[in-house]
Design a protein around this motif. Sequence first.
Motif, PDB file in Angstrom:
ATOM      1  N   ILE A 177       0.083  17.448   2.994  1.00 18.61           N
ATOM      2  CA  ILE A 177      -1.245  18.052   3.086  1.00 18.61           C
ATOM      3  C   ILE A 177      -2.176  17.364   2.090  1.00 18.61           C
ATOM      4  O   ILE A 177      -1.860  17.253   0.901  1.00 18.61           O
ATOM      5  N   SER A 178      -3.318  16.929   2.585  1.00 13.37           N
ATOM      6  CA  SER A 178      -4.271  16.254   1.722  1.00 13.37           C
ATOM      7  C   SER A 178      -4.922  17.269   0.778  1.00 13.37           C
ATOM      8  O   SER A 178      -5.137  18.425   1.151  1.00 13.37           O
ATOM      9  N   PRO A 179      -5.251  16.865  -0.451  1.00  9.57           N
ATOM     10  CA  PRO A 179      -5.933  17.775  -1.382  1.00  9.57           C
ATOM     11  C   PRO A 179      -7.250  18.304  -0.816  1.00  9.57           C
ATOM     12  O   PRO A 179      -7.640  19.436  -1.096  1.00  9.57           O
ATOM     13  N   THR A 180      -7.922  17.491  -0.015  1.00  3.92           N
ATOM     14  CA  THR A 180      -9.198  17.923   0.557  1.00  3.92           C
ATOM     15  C   THR A 180      -8.995  19.101   1.499  1.00  3.92           C
ATOM     16  O   THR A 180      -9.717  20.103   1.444  1.00  3.92           O
ATOM     17  N   LEU A 181      -7.999  18.987   2.383  1.00  6.17           N
ATOM     18  CA  LEU A 181      -7.732  20.081   3.308  1.00  6.17           C
ATOM     19  C   LEU A 181      -7.234  21.309   2.542  1.00  6.17           C
ATOM     20  O   LEU A 181      -7.571  22.447   2.894  1.00  6.17           O
ATOM     21  N   GLY A 182      -6.437  21.095   1.497  1.00  8.52           N
ATOM     22  CA  GLY A 182      -5.976  22.222   0.691  1.00  8.52           C
ATOM     23  C   GLY A 182      -7.139  22.983   0.080  1.00  8.52           C
ATOM     24  O   GLY A 182      -7.173  24.221   0.097  1.00  8.52           O
ATOM     25  N   GLY A 186       0.408  18.245  -5.152  1.00  6.34           N
ATOM     26  CA  GLY A 186      -0.474  17.182  -5.608  1.00  6.34           C
ATOM     27  C   GLY A 186      -0.067  15.780  -5.236  1.00  6.34           C
ATOM     28  O   GLY A 186      -0.757  14.825  -5.576  1.00  6.34           O
ATOM     29  N   ARG A 187       1.052  15.604  -4.527  1.00  2.52           N
ATOM     30  CA  ARG A 187       1.491  14.252  -4.163  1.00  2.52           C
ATOM     31  C   ARG A 187       1.756  14.188  -2.672  1.00  2.52           C
ATOM     32  O   ARG A 187       2.617  14.890  -2.149  1.00  2.52           O
ATOM     33  N   ASN A 188       1.016  13.336  -2.000  1.00  2.00           N
ATOM     34  CA  ASN A 188       1.139  13.146  -0.554  1.00  2.00           C
ATOM     35  C   ASN A 188       1.767  11.774  -0.325  1.00  2.00           C
ATOM     36  O   ASN A 188       1.084  10.764  -0.271  1.00  2.00           O
ATOM     37  N   ASP A 189       3.096  11.737  -0.213  1.00  2.00           N
ATOM     38  CA  ASP A 189       3.818  10.474  -0.288  1.00  2.00           C
ATOM     39  C   ASP A 189       4.903  10.428   0.782  1.00  2.00           C
ATOM     40  O   ASP A 189       5.830  11.226   0.777  1.00  2.00           O
ATOM     41  N   ARG A 190       4.802   9.473   1.695  1.00  2.00           N
ATOM     42  CA  ARG A 190       5.832   9.333   2.737  1.00  2.00           C
ATOM     43  C   ARG A 190       7.167   8.897   2.150  1.00  2.00           C
ATOM     44  O   ARG A 190       8.225   9.358   2.580  1.00  2.00           O
ATOM     45  N   ALA A 191       7.124   7.968   1.197  1.00  2.00           N
ATOM     46  CA  ALA A 191       8.373   7.477   0.616  1.00  2.00           C
ATOM     47  C   ALA A 191       9.143   8.606  -0.042  1.00  2.00           C
ATOM     48  O   ALA A 191      10.379   8.641  -0.017  1.00  2.00           O
ATOM     49  N   LEU A 192       8.405   9.551  -0.626  1.00  2.00           N
ATOM     50  CA  LEU A 192       9.061  10.692  -1.260  1.00  2.00           C
ATOM     51  C   LEU A 192       9.783  11.540  -0.225  1.00  2.00           C
ATOM     52  O   LEU A 192      10.881  12.045  -0.484  1.00  2.00           O
ATOM     53  N   THR A 251       3.272  17.714  -0.840  1.00  2.00           N
ATOM     54  CA  THR A 251       4.327  17.506   0.150  1.00  2.00           C
ATOM     55  C   THR A 251       5.308  18.665   0.110  1.00  2.00           C
ATOM     56  O   THR A 251       5.694  19.125  -0.967  1.00  2.00           O
ATOM     57  N   SER A 252       5.705  19.122   1.292  1.00  2.00           N
ATOM     58  CA  SER A 252       6.708  20.171   1.402  1.00  2.00           C
ATOM     59  C   SER A 252       7.715  19.757   2.467  1.00  2.00           C
ATOM     60  O   SER A 252       7.328  19.352   3.574  1.00  2.00           O
TER      61      SER A 252
END
Length: 814
Positions: A302-307, A103-109, A48-49
């Motif tokens: 960004i998903s790890p797969t796409l990364g 490494g963390r894809n989190d909406r709450a974050l 997440t950015s």
Amino acid sequence: MPDTRPPGIPRPGRPLIALAALLVLVVTGMLVSGALRPRLAVDLAGGTSVTLSASPSTDSGKVTRAAMDEAVAIIRQRVNATGVAEAEVAVRGSDQIVVTVPGRNDRALVDLIGQTALLRFRPVLATGPPSVQPAGTTAASKEVPAAVATAYDALDCTSPAARQGGDKAAADDTVAACDRDGTAKYVLGPAVVEGTDLSAAQAGVPAGGAGGWEVDLKFDHAGTKQFADATKAVVDLPAPKNEIAIVLDGLVVSSPRIVDVISGGRAQITGTFTKQEATDLAHVLTYGSLPLAFEKSQVSTISPTLGATQLQVGLVAGAIGLGLVALYCLAYYRRLGVIAVASLVLAAGCSYAAVSLLGAQLNYRLSLAGIAGLIVAVGITADSFVVFFERVRDEVRDGRTPRSAVEYGWRRARRTILVADTVSFLSAAVLYLLSADQVRGFAFALGLATLIDLVVVFLFTRPMVAYAVRGWWLRGRWSGLPAGESGQASLGARLHRGEASIDVVGRSRRWFALSAVVLVLAVAGLSVRGLQLGVEFEGGAIIQTHGGSATVGQVEDALAADGVDNAQVRQLGDGSIVVEVGRSDADRAAELQDTVAQVAGVSANDVTTDVIGPSWGHDVTRKAVVALIVFAVLIVGYLSVAFAPLMALAAFAALLHDLAITVGVYALAGLTVTPATVVGVLTILGYSLYDTVVVFDKVRENTRRRARGVTYAQAAGRAVDQTLLRSVSTSLIALLPVAGMLIAGAVTVGAQTLEDLALALFVGILAGTYSSIFIAVPLLVRWEAARTRRRGVSTAAPARRTTPPSGSALRGRG
């Protein structure tokens, strides 16, 4: 000619020893620090950015550095409290904070990061249904000013846009506000207690476990007294004035009815909280509200797969670009090209080691833009070899022995390489310091690779050529040096001696006319069609799945059912779906992400979402313009010192010519302008000037060594002839890595960034090659002639300084 070593040239063994010592230090540092591989940024590792743009708080009038530092500390505490490792929170420029969580894809974050958490307790003056009411429904009074009553009637809390929060009112203002669920709206009086009066906040469940989660608050001494006084003031008032609203970031979380005076210094925020929501709210209240209001100008999950896919694309593009350059060097320079290839491999290894060490020591993370910068730098590194090798070949054509030609050629090439690489480094430095984050990653890698280029060419390439020329390696037809009749009869030899000429200066009017036609078309394209800006500049959201089984029609139907009618949906080669929605639907990106994932048949972890606020494009454009202006001032100043003021102005005029053509091509062709396009256009700043510097260095040399009776125009035209093949070669080598990015984009999925960057560079480099030969030098000659006419001085050399080569046939016209 005597075979002597020119002064100031060290023996080849010393640079190689210095390089070996440096490599030992680098490898030791990698082993000791465990930096065996680079750290990857969010776009390559997934995560997440968030980019936050600050605006002044309600009480302060400006964004200060102290407030930004305080905000960074609070956001860092919030993120760390969630147990996230390796999160980075940093200030960019004067008013932006960038938060990256690999490494963390989190909406709450995302919600946690940007929440201002401005907590206020305000007495309720009026409440009603959330919809718009006819004007004049709410009467103004002593407690409710007319402006507030009007705003209350017009407020539509059923609209998500009205529930975005952001408390910009002063604490003592009367305000109209929505509740966070959109079920009611309120008129609220001045704040009676603020969040700064809290001493603790903790998530919990009500006694007996009934209901949802709540947040238990504990006031400090001052807050306890203020809250007691506030509850005492409203406890006996009629409804709804016996309620105190708990307002968080401008939205009413709850408005409990006060049945008794609360003097114990404790309160609860109740509502439809989940455990995670209550815990996050407790964290932000514990660490305090942010001192500034922030807009999420860009949010990327960004998903790890796409990364991983983007990393693969970057590596493929790099391998293709390096391979193409290596093949060209071997085909054109033969055995001399083997040394060039070895130098490129060494430069690539040094770049890998530098990026790995910087990751371990300075937490530098390699992004896709950084990989692109390293790929583009392959061309810059190889161009240094071309400048050196062509100078050596010129010396051989002038009659020197190969061994002497290497030393004298290096002495003349060294200055050109230093000036050209300084221009490239200045370009990278300006872009890094003044541009947006997407440009900074590219600029940092480009600047780093430029420094590595100097190390390699000084400590490896030059001494290796010096050693090779002593033996059989650089002898014979496969050496890469002119030899025998074939070398004497080559086009390069004929241009060098003046036996052939393209007469660029004498035919300058036709080149100016051609450029004028192209520029008129470019301006017309900009005026009539304008630029087609991507969603990144207009504001909106981009949602992309990794793979999937849905069709474009199925996704469009699902989005239409959710009330999104203007979405742009396209499908990639591997079945991935890309959805672009406008600014009006960007606030629903999380909801739409779920819809797209469900229709495509992929998990939420295989979906990447990029939400761009309306201010992001303006910020990128503003910084690009500032970078261009600063670079123009620096480069004109530097080239004025390195060459001459007229040369600096001519080089800058050619640069503007290249930028105008590149932008005009995008307008005429209707190509979409993306952040990667901006990176490419700004990179032209350095690339366009590289060839110009190479040509001007020869112009400077020829005009200083003019024979008697040779005019400035003739000497400058001769310089163009002598550097023609060199300019074409450097430009072709610069284009090969760019071609590698275009090829990678064509054969793999997920390379849109590289494609956009490469396309802008491709157009800009072609324009730069043309302008450095056909525009910059003719302009310089005309301005020099005008200057000498004003001074009443002849343009011919007054005295013979050197003997012109036999057979010269200069046809330049002043």
